[in-house]
Design a protein around this motif. Structure first.
Motif, PDB file in Angstrom:
ATOM      1  N   ALA A 267     -45.155 -44.380  63.129  1.00  0.00           N
ATOM      2  CA  ALA A 267     -44.374 -43.146  62.993  1.00  0.00           C
ATOM      3  C   ALA A 267     -45.212 -42.031  62.372  1.00  0.00           C
ATOM      4  O   ALA A 267     -45.142 -40.878  62.818  1.00  0.00           O
ATOM      5  N   LEU A 268     -46.003 -42.351  61.369  1.00  0.00           N
ATOM      6  CA  LEU A 268     -46.823 -41.323  60.713  1.00  0.00           C
ATOM      7  C   LEU A 268     -47.912 -40.794  61.638  1.00  0.00           C
ATOM      8  O   LEU A 268     -48.128 -39.572  61.717  1.00  0.00           O
ATOM      9  N   ILE A 269     -48.593 -41.679  62.344  1.00  0.00           N
ATOM     10  CA  ILE A 269     -49.656 -41.238  63.248  1.00  0.00           C
ATOM     11  C   ILE A 269     -49.065 -40.449  64.418  1.00  0.00           C
ATOM     12  O   ILE A 269     -49.597 -39.400  64.802  1.00  0.00           O
ATOM     13  N   GLY A 270     -47.966 -40.925  64.975  1.00  0.00           N
ATOM     14  CA  GLY A 270     -47.312 -40.196  66.061  1.00  0.00           C
ATOM     15  C   GLY A 270     -46.837 -38.823  65.615  1.00  0.00           C
ATOM     16  O   GLY A 270     -46.949 -37.844  66.344  1.00  0.00           O
ATOM     17  N   GLY A 271     -46.307 -38.744  64.395  1.00  0.00           N
ATOM     18  CA  GLY A 271     -45.869 -37.460  63.855  1.00  0.00           C
ATOM     19  C   GLY A 271     -47.028 -36.504  63.633  1.00  0.00           C
ATOM     20  O   GLY A 271     -46.912 -35.306  63.896  1.00  0.00           O
TER      21      GLY A 271
ATOM     22  N   LEU B 275     -45.719 -34.204  74.297  1.00  0.00           N
ATOM     23  CA  LEU B 275     -44.828 -34.010  73.152  1.00  0.00           C
ATOM     24  C   LEU B 275     -43.688 -35.016  73.160  1.00  0.00           C
ATOM     25  O   LEU B 275     -43.347 -35.597  72.114  1.00  0.00           O
ATOM     26  N   TRP B 276     -43.085 -35.241  74.330  1.00  0.00           N
ATOM     27  CA  TRP B 276     -41.990 -36.212  74.411  1.00  0.00           C
ATOM     28  C   TRP B 276     -42.478 -37.625  74.114  1.00  0.00           C
ATOM     29  O   TRP B 276     -41.761 -38.417  73.482  1.00  0.00           O
ATOM     30  N   LEU B 277     -43.678 -37.977  74.542  1.00  0.00           N
ATOM     31  CA  LEU B 277     -44.218 -39.292  74.226  1.00  0.00           C
ATOM     32  C   LEU B 277     -44.463 -39.448  72.727  1.00  0.00           C
ATOM     33  O   LEU B 277     -44.249 -40.533  72.167  1.00  0.00           O
ATOM     34  N   MET B 278     -44.881 -38.384  72.074  1.00  0.00           N
ATOM     35  CA  MET B 278     -45.076 -38.464  70.628  1.00  0.00           C
ATOM     36  C   MET B 278     -43.738 -38.601  69.894  1.00  0.00           C
ATOM     37  O   MET B 278     -43.634 -39.331  68.910  1.00  0.00           O
ATOM     38  N   VAL B 279     -42.706 -37.925  70.383  1.00  0.00           N
ATOM     39  CA  VAL B 279     -41.372 -38.075  69.795  1.00  0.00           C
ATOM     40  C   VAL B 279     -40.899 -39.519  69.962  1.00  0.00           C
ATOM     41  O   VAL B 279     -40.368 -40.127  69.021  1.00  0.00           O
ATOM     42  N   ALA B 280     -41.108 -40.079  71.158  1.00  0.00           N
ATOM     43  CA  ALA B 280     -40.711 -41.469  71.399  1.00  0.00           C
ATOM     44  C   ALA B 280     -41.489 -42.433  70.502  1.00  0.00           C
ATOM     45  O   ALA B 280     -40.928 -43.417  69.996  1.00  0.00           O
TER      46      ALA B 280
ATOM     47  N   VAL C   4     -42.675 -41.779  67.489  1.00  0.00           N
ATOM     48  CA  VAL C   4     -42.132 -41.656  66.132  1.00  0.00           C
ATOM     49  C   VAL C   4     -40.814 -42.425  66.016  1.00  0.00           C
ATOM     50  O   VAL C   4     -40.585 -43.149  65.040  1.00  0.00           O
ATOM     51  N   ILE C   5     -39.962 -42.302  67.019  1.00  0.00           N
ATOM     52  CA  ILE C   5     -38.674 -42.998  66.986  1.00  0.00           C
ATOM     53  C   ILE C   5     -38.880 -44.514  67.020  1.00  0.00           C
ATOM     54  O   ILE C   5     -38.253 -45.246  66.238  1.00  0.00           O
ATOM     55  N   CYS C   6     -39.752 -44.987  67.903  1.00  0.00           N
ATOM     56  CA  CYS C   6     -40.027 -46.428  67.962  1.00  0.00           C
ATOM     57  C   CYS C   6     -40.635 -46.940  66.659  1.00  0.00           C
ATOM     58  O   CYS C   6     -40.288 -48.029  66.191  1.00  0.00           O
ATOM     59  N   GLY C   7     -41.524 -46.166  66.088  1.00  0.00           N
ATOM     60  CA  GLY C   7     -42.117 -46.555  64.806  1.00  0.00           C
ATOM     61  C   GLY C   7     -41.082 -46.630  63.704  1.00  0.00           C
ATOM     62  O   GLY C   7     -41.089 -47.561  62.890  1.00  0.00           O
ATOM     63  N   ALA C   8     -40.177 -45.667  63.669  1.00  0.00           N
ATOM     64  CA  ALA C   8     -39.121 -45.691  62.660  1.00  0.00           C
ATOM     65  C   ALA C   8     -38.201 -46.890  62.860  1.00  0.00           C
ATOM     66  O   ALA C   8     -37.807 -47.556  61.884  1.00  0.00           O
ATOM     67  N   LEU C   9     -37.865 -47.193  64.114  1.00  0.00           N
ATOM     68  CA  LEU C   9     -37.027 -48.362  64.385  1.00  0.00           C
ATOM     69  C   LEU C   9     -37.723 -49.664  63.997  1.00  0.00           C
ATOM     70  O   LEU C   9     -37.090 -50.577  63.445  1.00  0.00           O
TER      71      LEU C   9
END
Length: 82
Positions: free
Chosen positions: A52-56, A18-23, A25-30
């Motif tokens: 970000a979309l795939i990670g989310g 879960l934490w890797l997926m949050v990271a 999404v954040i990296c994708g948004a950046l």
């Protein structure tokens, strides 16, 4: 030793995913923001948006699986015989 049941939502490996997926999404948004504003690169912006979309989406699936497994573990099994 092999596990016969999926990990519970409070297991370490589950929380790490879960934490890797949050990271992700954040990296994708950046990346999307940097590609749009700083680099003015459409490809970088699309890459960040897709990341970000795939990670989310993967995060949402893992959360759903965790909720389902937690509910299954909470409710007593009425189908098995004593």
């Amino acid at each position: 030793m092999r596990r016969s049941t999926p990990p519970l939502p409070n297991d370490g490996i589950y929380r790490l995913i879960l934490w890797l997926m949050v990271a992700t999404v954040i990296c994708g948004a950046l990346l999307a923001i940097a590609g749009e504003t700083l680099a003015q690169d459409q490809a970088l912006s699309r890459l960040g948006t897709g990341m970000a979309l795939i990670g989310g989406a993967i995060y949402a699936v893992f959360r759903w699986l965790g909720i389902r497994e937690a509910r299954r573990k909470r409710t007593p099994d009425t189908t098995s015989e004593p």
